[in-house]
Design an enzyme around this catalytic site. Structure first.
Site, PDB file in Angstrom:
ATOM      1  N   ARG A   1       0.819  -1.215   0.000  1.00  0.00           N
ATOM      2  CA  ARG A   1       0.000   0.000   0.000  1.00  0.00           C
ATOM      3  C   ARG A   1       0.853   1.266   0.000  1.00  0.00           C
ATOM      4  O   ARG A   1       0.351   2.344  -0.298  1.00  0.00           O
ATOM      5  CB  ARG A   1      -0.902   0.018   1.241  1.00  0.00           C
TER       6      ARG A   1
ATOM      7  N   ARG B   1       7.913   6.651  -5.269  1.00  0.00           N
ATOM      8  CA  ARG B   1       7.935   7.405  -6.526  1.00  0.00           C
ATOM      9  C   ARG B   1       9.241   8.199  -6.633  1.00  0.00           C
ATOM     10  O   ARG B   1       9.846   8.566  -5.626  1.00  0.00           O
ATOM     11  CB  ARG B   1       6.723   8.318  -6.637  1.00  0.00           C
TER      12      ARG B   1
ATOM     13  N   ARG C   1      -6.580  -5.351  15.014  1.00  0.00           N
ATOM     14  CA  ARG C   1      -5.775  -4.416  15.788  1.00  0.00           C
ATOM     15  C   ARG C   1      -6.703  -3.288  16.213  1.00  0.00           C
ATOM     16  O   ARG C   1      -7.635  -2.919  15.491  1.00  0.00           O
ATOM     17  CB  ARG C   1      -4.622  -3.859  14.966  1.00  0.00           C
TER      18      ARG C   1
ATOM     19  N   ARG D   1       1.903   7.761  15.854  1.00  0.00           N
ATOM     20  CA  ARG D   1       1.862   9.065  15.195  1.00  0.00           C
ATOM     21  C   ARG D   1       1.189  10.093  16.084  1.00  0.00           C
ATOM     22  O   ARG D   1       0.507   9.744  17.046  1.00  0.00           O
ATOM     23  CB  ARG D   1       1.148   8.984  13.846  1.00  0.00           C
TER      24      ARG D   1
ATOM     25  N   GLU E   1      -1.456   8.595  18.919  1.00  0.00           N
ATOM     26  CA  GLU E   1      -2.131   7.355  18.552  1.00  0.00           C
ATOM     27  C   GLU E   1      -1.270   6.146  18.916  1.00  0.00           C
ATOM     28  O   GLU E   1      -0.101   6.073  18.534  1.00  0.00           O
ATOM     29  CB  GLU E   1      -2.440   7.348  17.053  1.00  0.00           C
TER      30      GLU E   1
ATOM     31  N   TYR F   1     -10.202  -4.384   4.933  1.00  0.00           N
ATOM     32  CA  TYR F   1      -9.797  -2.990   5.056  1.00  0.00           C
ATOM     33  C   TYR F   1     -10.432  -2.202   3.921  1.00  0.00           C
ATOM     34  O   TYR F   1     -10.138  -2.428   2.743  1.00  0.00           O
ATOM     35  CB  TYR F   1      -8.276  -2.854   5.004  1.00  0.00           C
TER      36      TYR F   1
ATOM     37  N   ASP G   1     -11.264   1.769   2.584  1.00  0.00           N
ATOM     38  CA  ASP G   1     -11.203   3.214   2.738  1.00  0.00           C
ATOM     39  C   ASP G   1     -12.616   3.777   2.643  1.00  0.00           C
ATOM     40  O   ASP G   1     -13.566   3.075   2.284  1.00  0.00           O
ATOM     41  CB  ASP G   1     -10.310   3.821   1.652  1.00  0.00           C
TER      42      ASP G   1
END
Length: 370
Positions: free
Chosen positions: A173, A177, A250, A281, A301, A349, A351
């Site tokens: 994921r 680049r 999780r 984070r 978090e 999962y 989005d």
């Protein structure tokens, strides 16, 4: 005759879209929400005039124009671009991996050709033809240095396992680049709804009966008897009383603070990739909407193992859990009255745009009520 055409368990995106569209088609709906507020995990709460993402950062992004147009019917989106920063010890790097990252890690690298050559030399003899775990996959992608600094610690905190024990697909994921582009997502459309996500759900559920602080599973037989159909967006194993055992997830929890400063970290999201920092984070919520408030709100978090009673966040889609889910899915296929949707109902999962797309696809087969 049942009192409701549809009872919808859960008021997150999947449940809210279903309730809105089914009501438009003439069906009578009841929405049940086990929390004391609507919105599921995209719920936002105003604190010090800042829309705080109570259950973690949610950045809407999609390449699906139909979904983008649909969600824009409920809110105006700003032009926020997700450009997280990763902090490793006393170093900061741009994410995802791009030329800004490479030139910072290797000060003698300046061009895409030099970056590719350096990564290839780092991979070298460590290349694995068929990666069997996340560590091997990550090294195949970016080499040992970037893996050690920016992947290993963060991932092990996130999943609670050594990277050699995690499946390789997780790291796929993460974009890599060779341009100076800090935009994390490659999607055509991206932004944050002005005024927060809760306002979107409120508009979707306007005029629909909603009961909060009601757990569907506490009186499942009662609700089943009151509706022709059930749309269930909670955990599928919980619906069936964990009869085959529980699926693994999780979960995350947050330490949220109001700080007497107008700018704490200069970015909405900073990942802490070293194992010496216990949280994964820090989110500074005002930056999602370019806030100018005199104070700020941050959330640290933490990721931890899930146990029954906790809020499940991320399915652990390894072979063992996928096989267990298949057993629950087989049970569900024999129960045409109940439709399982959303991340927990489908143990996948998803989005936000995936969730809306899945709901719209399901609803497209339901005609208007005669």
């Amino acid at each position: 005759m049942a009192e409701y055409d549809y009872i919808i368990a859960g008021s997150g995106l999947y449940g809210a879209v279903c309730a809105y569209e089914l009501t438009r088609k003439g069906y009578k709906c009841l929405v049940l929400e086990k929390r004391d507020h609507i919105g599921g995990n995209i719920y936002t709460e105003s604190i010090e005039g800042i829309n705080v993402h109570k259950y973690g950062a949610h950045i809407f992004h999609t390449s699906d124009k139909e979904v983008w147009d649909y969600i824009n019917g409920f809110a105006t989106f700003n032009n926020y671009i997700n450009a997280p920063v990763a902090r490793y010890k006393n170093e900061c790097y741009n994410m995802p991996f791009n030329m800004n990252t490479f030139t910072k890690v290797w000060p003698d690298v300046f061009t895409p050709q030099e970056a590719k050559a350096r990564i290839e030399s780092e991979i070298g003899s460590e290349y694995t033809a068929n990666p069997s775990n996340l560590e091997e996959q990550a090294i195949n992608l970016v080499g040992r240095t970037l893996y050690e600094k920016l992947v290993k610690g963060y991932t092990e905190k996130q999943w609670g396992r050594d990277c050699t024990e995690l499946p390789p697909f997780i790291i796929k994921r993460l974009p890599v680049r060779f341009t100076f582009d800090n935009n994390y997502f490659n999607d055509r459309y991206q932004g944050i709804p002005e005024g927060g996500y809760t306002a979107i759900i409120e508009k979707m559920l306007s005029g629909i009966e909603v009961r909060t602080s009601v757990d569907f599973n506490d009186a499942k037989d009662k609700w089943l008897s009151m509706a022709d159909h059930i749309i269930y967006t909670g955990a599928i194993d919980a619906y069936y009383g964990y009869c085959y055992g529980n699926l693994e997830y999780r979960t995350v929890y947050f330490e949220t603070e109001v700080l007497d400063t107008d700018n704490y970290q200069g970015n909405a999201v900073i990942n802490y990739t070293g194992l010496e920092v216990p949280y994964t984070r820090v989110i500074e919520h005002k930056h999602f909407e370019f806030g100018k408030q005199p104070k700020t709100v941050i959330s640290k978090e933490y990721s931890t193992v899930w146990k029954p009673g906790d809020e499940p966040y991320y399915p652990v889609n390894d072979d063992k859990n996928n096989a267990l889910y298949a057993k629950y899915q087989a049970l569900a296929s024999k129960d045409p009255k109940v439709i399982f949707g959303g991340r927990l109902g489908q143990y996948k999962y998803l989005d936000m745009d995936d969730t809306i797309r899945a709901a719209l696809d399901f609803l497209s087969s339901i005609p208007a009520k005669a």
